[in-house]
Design an enzyme around this catalytic site. Structure first.
Site, mmCIF file in Angstrom:
data_model
loop_
_atom_site.group_PDB
_atom_site.id
_atom_site.type_symbol
_atom_site.label_atom_id
_atom_site.label_comp_id
_atom_site.label_asym_id
_atom_site.label_seq_id
_atom_site.Cartn_x
_atom_site.Cartn_y
_atom_site.Cartn_z
ATOM 1 N N GLU A 244 0.864 -1.146 0.014
ATOM 2 C CA GLU A 244 0.093 -0.056 0.057
ATOM 3 C C GLU A 244 0.943 1.193 0.142
ATOM 4 O O GLU A 244 2.047 1.207 0.430
ATOM 5 C CB GLU A 244 -0.784 -0.160 1.203
ATOM 6 C CG GLU A 244 -1.757 1.202 1.330
ATOM 7 C CD GLU A 244 -2.850 0.772 2.420
ATOM 8 O OE1 GLU A 244 -2.862 -0.169 3.128
ATOM 9 O OE2 GLU A 244 -3.834 1.755 2.634
ATOM 10 N N ASN B 112 -12.307 -1.515 -0.960
ATOM 11 C CA ASN B 112 -11.842 -1.985 0.327
ATOM 12 C C ASN B 112 -12.437 -1.648 1.514
ATOM 13 O O ASN B 112 -12.835 -0.399 1.602
ATOM 14 C CB ASN B 112 -10.421 -1.450 0.288
ATOM 15 C CG ASN B 112 -9.521 -1.850 1.665
ATOM 16 O OD1 ASN B 112 -9.201 -2.846 1.668
ATOM 17 N ND2 ASN B 112 -9.270 -0.845 2.422
ATOM 18 N N GLU B 113 -12.657 -2.283 2.337
ATOM 19 C CA GLU B 113 -13.168 -2.145 3.693
ATOM 20 C C GLU B 113 -14.416 -1.123 3.713
ATOM 21 O O GLU B 113 -14.480 -0.249 4.115
ATOM 22 C CB GLU B 113 -12.202 -1.844 4.704
ATOM 23 C CG GLU B 113 -11.210 -2.882 4.866
ATOM 24 C CD GLU B 113 -10.241 -2.965 6.324
ATOM 25 O OE1 GLU B 113 -10.444 -1.566 6.843
ATOM 26 O OE2 GLU B 113 -9.819 -3.839 6.368
ATOM 27 N N TYR C 182 -6.706 -9.192 11.303
ATOM 28 C CA TYR C 182 -5.620 -8.836 11.912
ATOM 29 C C TYR C 182 -5.625 -9.465 13.305
ATOM 30 O O TYR C 182 -6.413 -9.758 13.634
ATOM 31 C CB TYR C 182 -5.224 -7.438 12.015
ATOM 32 C CG TYR C 182 -5.053 -6.623 10.423
ATOM 33 C CD1 TYR C 182 -3.682 -6.776 9.957
ATOM 34 C CD2 TYR C 182 -5.979 -6.062 9.919
ATOM 35 C CE1 TYR C 182 -3.300 -6.189 8.880
ATOM 36 C CE2 TYR C 182 -5.823 -5.429 8.546
ATOM 37 C CZ TYR C 182 -4.374 -5.504 8.236
ATOM 38 O OH TYR C 182 -4.209 -4.813 6.925
ATOM 39 N N GLU D 214 -6.138 -9.233 3.635
ATOM 40 C CA GLU D 214 -5.418 -8.541 4.563
ATOM 41 C C GLU D 214 -5.342 -9.602 5.913
ATOM 42 O O GLU D 214 -6.447 -9.767 6.370
ATOM 43 C CB GLU D 214 -5.971 -7.060 5.101
ATOM 44 C CG GLU D 214 -5.737 -6.421 3.857
ATOM 45 C CD GLU D 214 -6.013 -4.902 4.211
ATOM 46 O OE1 GLU D 214 -6.021 -4.584 5.498
ATOM 47 O OE2 GLU D 214 -6.462 -4.215 3.492
ATOM 48 N N GLN E 153 2.003 -6.229 5.573
ATOM 49 C CA GLN E 153 2.135 -5.983 4.199
ATOM 50 C C GLN E 153 3.635 -6.263 3.853
ATOM 51 O O GLN E 153 4.469 -6.574 4.643
ATOM 52 C CB GLN E 153 1.778 -4.653 3.969
ATOM 53 C CG GLN E 153 0.592 -3.968 4.264
ATOM 54 C CD GLN E 153 0.249 -2.486 3.811
ATOM 55 O OE1 GLN E 153 1.062 -1.981 3.015
ATOM 56 N NE2 GLN E 153 -0.994 -1.992 4.236
HETATM 57 O O1 AHR Z 1 -3.147 -2.535 6.364
HETATM 58 C C1 AHR Z 1 -3.309 -1.262 6.757
HETATM 59 C C2 AHR Z 1 -4.895 -1.008 6.710
HETATM 60 O O2 AHR Z 1 -5.651 -2.040 7.283
HETATM 61 C C3 AHR Z 1 -5.305 -1.016 5.375
HETATM 62 O O3 AHR Z 1 -5.073 -0.054 4.801
HETATM 63 C C4 AHR Z 1 -6.757 -1.328 5.748
HETATM 64 O O4 AHR Z 1 -7.546 -1.927 4.485
HETATM 65 C C5 AHR Z 1 -7.012 -2.088 6.973
HETATM 66 O O5 AHR Z 1 -7.784 -1.565 7.746
#
Ligand code: AHR
Length: 519
Positions: free
Chosen positions: A48, A193-194, A267, A323, A372
């Site tokens: 990103e 995205n999200e 995450y 992600e 990432q």
């Molecule tokens: O990876 C960091 C951020 O986490 C990304 O930009 C977003 O999609 C997520 O919330």
């Protein structure tokens, strides 16, 4: 911070270990029952425009003293080629919904403020053509995230036309004038995205309305290399969003629209949001709790996949975990908007556990992207100016290369128990696969940070005449590689002894071992 009680080197060399080992765990691989293909795209990456993930990490510019090819750093390219990166998701993340592709093509680039991450200037020197050059240099496929938050359907359609048109349209000619007459391949196209959060705080209804429009009108113009379209999926274990996306897909008809994937973001965050626990200098409790947290990925996927199965029993739609990874407090002194964190042996174990979770669900999870790739969150690579170091997570991705496109095969074992306080985790986590090279590949993770684990492994229906392997262990679970000590956590060859076709191994504490059984 705590030390394992045994010397990793002594264990890797097969020397006597103290304290005495418990009875060996029998691991049985059933090569006669092949399962799904473990798609190489579960080893995908994510880059990103965030901190130094792209600028500094990939792009240094043509005039940089850092060795580069057309502005892209050579050391990073060489490292990424070695892990056979299948695809790189770009340009975001949250940033994608602020990204306007025209800022990043042609001779004049439009600098913008990166309002998603840190409020810094993004020169847009790294744009579409540089991304494609980078992919070409590392041998990976494109996964672009469309801007559906602040863009328009027409802007996204034009971007796809710029990238993929193989006939002399205005945008094909513009691409050719920028030095790229041949169409690019765009293997994957993400529709937002999200969108339930930074991508526009949409309701499921609002998103599925957008999904229908972008899914219908944004297309790949290169019939010989079509794109798979990936819708925004959930970010929690709530299934309302998944239900809406899958129901909308199920109810499509004729020439309406189609998608081939739905994302899932998850995450590993221990002790609540925002992420605040340190990436290094942690105790055994924090080691255990982070792994406990990460193991929730399995049930999370299963819950969402059950809804997908309802609408799509043939598993046409891929669940794309695009992600995932550990998210800790930022490195002290770093820009808080840059999401920089160190990467320890705990993260290596965490990466192996997640890859194993995906591989066991290979019939539905055919793609994933760790967050990432460079300098951001659970990175493969850290850079600082001309310096570069490979993280423990990088080494896991390298050790797992033989699992790319391998065929999953079942493995049975007693996982045992690793107990810390009132938390119990499995001691052993294992997967097996038949590689495209004809070998049986076995991955064995010993979660216990204090005790080694002895394993006797055998493959039913496969006559092994040789075995080779590598172990990634570390002096401490919070050991890291840094620019001054790049090899603290590095894979070491192990002596994998075969006794009448059965393999005898000792797995060091908190380690990951990948071993091949060869015909
Ligand atoms: O990876 C960091 C951020 O986490 C990304 O930009 C977003 O999609 C997520 O919330």
């Amino acid at each position: 911070m705590f030390r394992s009680t045994l010397s990793l080197l002594a264990l890797a060399a097969g020397l006597a270990a103290t304290p005495a080992l418990a009875a060996p765990v029998t691991v049985t691989v059933d090569a006669q029952k092949p399962g799904a293909r473990i798609d190489r795209h579960i080893f995908g990456q994510f880059a990103e425009h965030l901190g130094t993930g792209v600028y500094g990490g990939i792009w240094v510019g043509k005039d940089s003293p850092i060795p580069n090819t057309r502005g892209i750093r050579n050391d990073v390219v060489a490292a990424l080629k070695a892990i056979k990166v299948p695809d790189v998701r770009w340009p975001g993340g949250c940033y994608a919904d602020n990204y306007h592709w025209r800022d990043g093509v042609g001779a004049t680039r439009n600098a913008r403020v990166n309002t998603s991450w840190g409020g810094v200037i993004d020169s847009n020197a790294f744009g579409t053509d540089e991304y494609m050059d980078f992919l070409n240099q590392i041998g990976a496929e494109a996964y672009v995230s469309l801007n559906i938050g602040s863009g328009t359907v027409q802007e996204a359609a034009d971007w796809m036309e710029y990238m993929t048109a193989d006939q002399p349209t205005a945008l094909q000619k513009e691409r050719a004038a920028n030095g790229h007459p041949a169409p690019y391949k765009v293997a994957f196209m993400g529709i937002g995205n999200e969108s339930w959060d930074c991508g526009g705080l949409m309701t499921p209804q609002e998103y599925t309305d957008e999904m229908r429009r972008y899914g219908r009108f944004v297309n790949n113009f290169n019939a010989s290399a079509p794109s798979l379209k990936i819708a925004v999926g959930p970010g929690t274990d709530d299934t309302v969003w998944t239900d809406a996306v899958m129901k909308t897909w199920k109810e499509r008809h004729g020439w309406s629209f189609d998608i081939q994937g739905m994302s899932l973001h998850s995450y590993t965050v221990y002790d609540g949001w925002p992420p605040h626990v340190p990436a290094t200098g942690f105790d055994e409790k924090a080691y255990t709790q982070v792994l406990k947290e990460t193991l929730k990925m399995g049930p999370l996927i299963d819950k969402q996949a059950a809804v997908m199965d309802h609408y799509d029993p043939e598993k046409k739609i891929t669940l794309v975990v695009d992600e995932w990874g550990a998210w800790y407090a930022s490195t002290p002194g770093s820009h808080p908007g840059f999401l920089q964190q160190q990467n320890s042996q705990r993260d290596a174990v965490l990466a192996a556990l997640n890859i194993n979770i995906f591989a066991r669900r290979a019939d539905r999870v055919r793609m994933a992207n760790i967050a990432q790739m460079i300098n951001v969150l659970q990175a493969m690579i850290l850079t600082d100016g001309p310096k570069m170091v490979l993280t423990p997570t990088y080494h896991i991705f390298k050790m797992y290369v033989p699992f790319q496109d391998a065929t999953f095969i079942p493995v049975t074992y007693d996982a045992g128990a690793y107990v810390q306080g009132d938390t119990t985790l499995p001691r052993l986590d294992a997967i097996a696969a038949k590689g495209t090279d004809g070998k049986i590949w076995l991955s064995l993770t010993n979660l216990d940070p204090k005790q080694p684990l002895e394993v006797d492994a055998a493959a039913l229906g496969f006559k092994a005449s040789a075995a080779h392997g590598q172990t990634l262990g570390a002096p401490k679970v919070d050991s890291v590689n840094d620019f001054d000590h790049p090899d603290t956590v590095t894979p070491r060859a192990i002596s994998a002894k075969l006794d009448k076709g059965a393999l005898k191994l000792i797995l060091p504490p908190a380690s990951v071992t990948v071993v091949s059984l060869e015909p």
